[in-house]
Write a protein that holds these residues in place. Structure first.
Motif, PDB file in Angstrom:
ATOM      1  N   LYS A   2       2.809  35.629  61.787  1.00  0.00           N
ATOM      2  CA  LYS A   2       2.814  34.152  62.150  1.00  0.00           C
ATOM      3  C   LYS A   2       4.251  33.627  62.326  1.00  0.00           C
ATOM      4  N   GLN A   8       7.086  21.922  63.772  1.00  0.00           N
ATOM      5  CA  GLN A   8       6.912  21.953  62.388  1.00  0.00           C
ATOM      6  C   GLN A   8       8.154  21.945  61.481  1.00  0.00           C
ATOM      7  N   ASP A  15       9.685  20.061  53.131  1.00  0.00           N
ATOM      8  CA  ASP A  15       9.070  20.796  52.227  1.00  0.00           C
ATOM      9  C   ASP A  15      10.081  21.573  51.401  1.00  0.00           C
ATOM     10  N   GLN A  49       6.204  29.240  45.192  1.00  0.00           N
ATOM     11  CA  GLN A  49       6.367  28.227  46.211  1.00  0.00           C
ATOM     12  C   GLN A  49       7.112  28.383  47.381  1.00  0.00           C
ATOM     13  N   ARG A  52       4.938  31.040  49.439  1.00  0.00           N
ATOM     14  CA  ARG A  52       3.529  30.038  49.974  1.00  0.00           C
ATOM     15  C   ARG A  52       4.267  29.137  51.282  1.00  0.00           C
ATOM     16  N   LEU A  53       5.560  28.650  51.365  1.00  0.00           N
ATOM     17  CA  LEU A  53       6.147  27.991  52.449  1.00  0.00           C
ATOM     18  C   LEU A  53       6.144  29.234  53.820  1.00  0.00           C
ATOM     19  N   ASP A  54       6.775  30.639  53.246  1.00  0.00           N
ATOM     20  CA  ASP A  54       6.828  31.396  54.114  1.00  0.00           C
ATOM     21  C   ASP A  54       5.806  31.884  54.968  1.00  0.00           C
ATOM     22  N   GLN A  55       4.622  31.772  54.175  1.00  0.00           N
ATOM     23  CA  GLN A  55       3.313  32.191  54.699  1.00  0.00           C
ATOM     24  C   GLN A  55       3.043  31.012  55.707  1.00  0.00           C
ATOM     25  N   THR A  56       3.021  29.732  54.985  1.00  0.00           N
ATOM     26  CA  THR A  56       2.476  28.726  55.693  1.00  0.00           C
ATOM     27  C   THR A  56       3.224  28.557  57.021  1.00  0.00           C
ATOM     28  N   TYR A  57       4.536  28.657  57.246  1.00  0.00           N
ATOM     29  CA  TYR A  57       5.425  28.225  58.560  1.00  0.00           C
ATOM     30  C   TYR A  57       5.589  29.564  59.173  1.00  0.00           C
TER      31      TYR A  57
END
Length: 90
Positions: A2, A8, A15, A49, A52-57
């Motif tokens: 991704k 973003q 964040d 966390q 998670r931000l790395d996965q989200t963005y």
């Protein structure tokens, strides 16, 4: 993998800051996330966390210049030409 989108960036920066990590541009050539300034205990606590931000963005390497420009525009920068640059606290 991704990839982060340009729109973003204004969401990503707060964040990161919300986790207690400073994020600043370094001049016009780089940026840093100040998780190294955290205590070992705090760093271990926020690692999930950050992941998670790395996965989200997703990957943001392709947006390096845009992220640097955004950080400069919101006053989150270090001027390497100064004698003792200090990261801003917001």
């Amino acid at each position: 993998m991704k990839q982060m989108k340009t729109d973003q960036i204004p969401l990503f920066v707060p964040d990161i800051v919300a986790l207690g990590c400073e994020i600043c541009a370094v001049g016009d050539f780089g940026c840093v996330i100040g998780d190294a300034d955290l205590s070992l205990h705090r760093l271990e606590a926020i690692q999930p966390q950050l992941r998670r931000l790395d996965q989200t963005y997703g990957c943001r390497r392709h947006l390096k210049r845009q992220i640097i420009a955004y950080l400069n525009s919101v006053g989150r920068y270090v001027d390497p030409a100064e004698d003792s640059p200090v990261m801003p606290r917001h």
